[in-house]
Design a protein around this motif. Sequence first.
Motif, PDB file in Angstrom:
ATOM      1  N   GLN A 117      -4.119  -0.064   6.215  1.00 51.35           N
ATOM      2  CA  GLN A 117      -3.694   0.580   4.976  1.00 51.35           C
ATOM      3  C   GLN A 117      -4.043   2.065   4.967  1.00 51.35           C
ATOM      4  O   GLN A 117      -3.339   2.859   4.356  1.00 51.35           O
ATOM      5  N   HIS A 118      -5.086   2.436   5.669  1.00 51.80           N
ATOM      6  CA  HIS A 118      -5.464   3.852   5.757  1.00 51.80           C
ATOM      7  C   HIS A 118      -4.564   4.610   6.731  1.00 51.80           C
ATOM      8  O   HIS A 118      -4.082   5.703   6.426  1.00 51.80           O
ATOM      9  N   ASP A 119      -4.333   4.026   7.918  1.00 51.86           N
ATOM     10  CA  ASP A 119      -3.521   4.691   8.937  1.00 51.86           C
ATOM     11  C   ASP A 119      -3.137   3.671  10.006  1.00 51.86           C
ATOM     12  O   ASP A 119      -3.920   3.422  10.939  1.00 51.86           O
TER      13      ASP A 119
ATOM     14  N   GLU B  47       0.841  -1.209   0.000  1.00 50.70           N
ATOM     15  CA  GLU B  47       0.000   0.000   0.000  1.00 50.70           C
ATOM     16  C   GLU B  47       0.872   1.254   0.000  1.00 50.70           C
ATOM     17  O   GLU B  47       0.623   2.189  -0.763  1.00 50.70           O
TER      18      GLU B  47
ATOM     19  N   LYS C 126      -8.005  -2.739   5.926  1.00 51.44           N
ATOM     20  CA  LYS C 126      -8.276  -1.398   5.390  1.00 51.44           C
ATOM     21  C   LYS C 126      -7.881  -0.318   6.398  1.00 51.44           C
ATOM     22  O   LYS C 126      -7.350   0.728   6.018  1.00 51.44           O
TER      23      LYS C 126
END
Length: 179
Positions: free
Chosen positions: A85-87, A55, A82
């Motif tokens: 991968q976002h934070d 990512e 998710k």
Amino acid sequence: MPHIRIANDLPGIRGLMTDRPDTAAPLNAIADTLLRGDSPLTRGERELIAAYVSELNATRFCADTHGAAAAAQLDGGIDLVKAVQHDADTAPLTPLLRALLRIAAEIQAQAAPVRDETVAAARAEGATDTHIHDTVLIAAAFCMYNRYVSGLATVLPTEPGYYEEAGRRITAHGYAAAV
């Protein structure tokens, strides 16, 4: 459109490996050892490291394939993947795994020693030499895999459910028999 002729319709690294089984065998053996061999990290945690680095490298095929494999093996499933991968700093992770992802991010960012403070923070959360070794090697290997896939401009899958099926296949059979 890929930069080289690929004589099959398989997306991402699968197309490359099908065309070049001579290079596929050692690359799959490395992935199998790193992501499924002996480690204090679970298979799901190692897949999550691979998905996170992918990512960060903006390699959609690898991020989603390894994200699906991580989701299939971790409590929290795709929502956890998710979130990471976002934070990764706010995702619902153990402090140890969060610290190891910080190490992975440093490896992804540059070919330089991980900062002493980052290693000390991981050790404070219980990381052993093997945790740190495995994290660094997975992150470094996935930088290479990501550059292979992205550098040749491989195509993304178009079939709905491709990544979920890939995650199930990887979880059940690993990489050594892949392609």
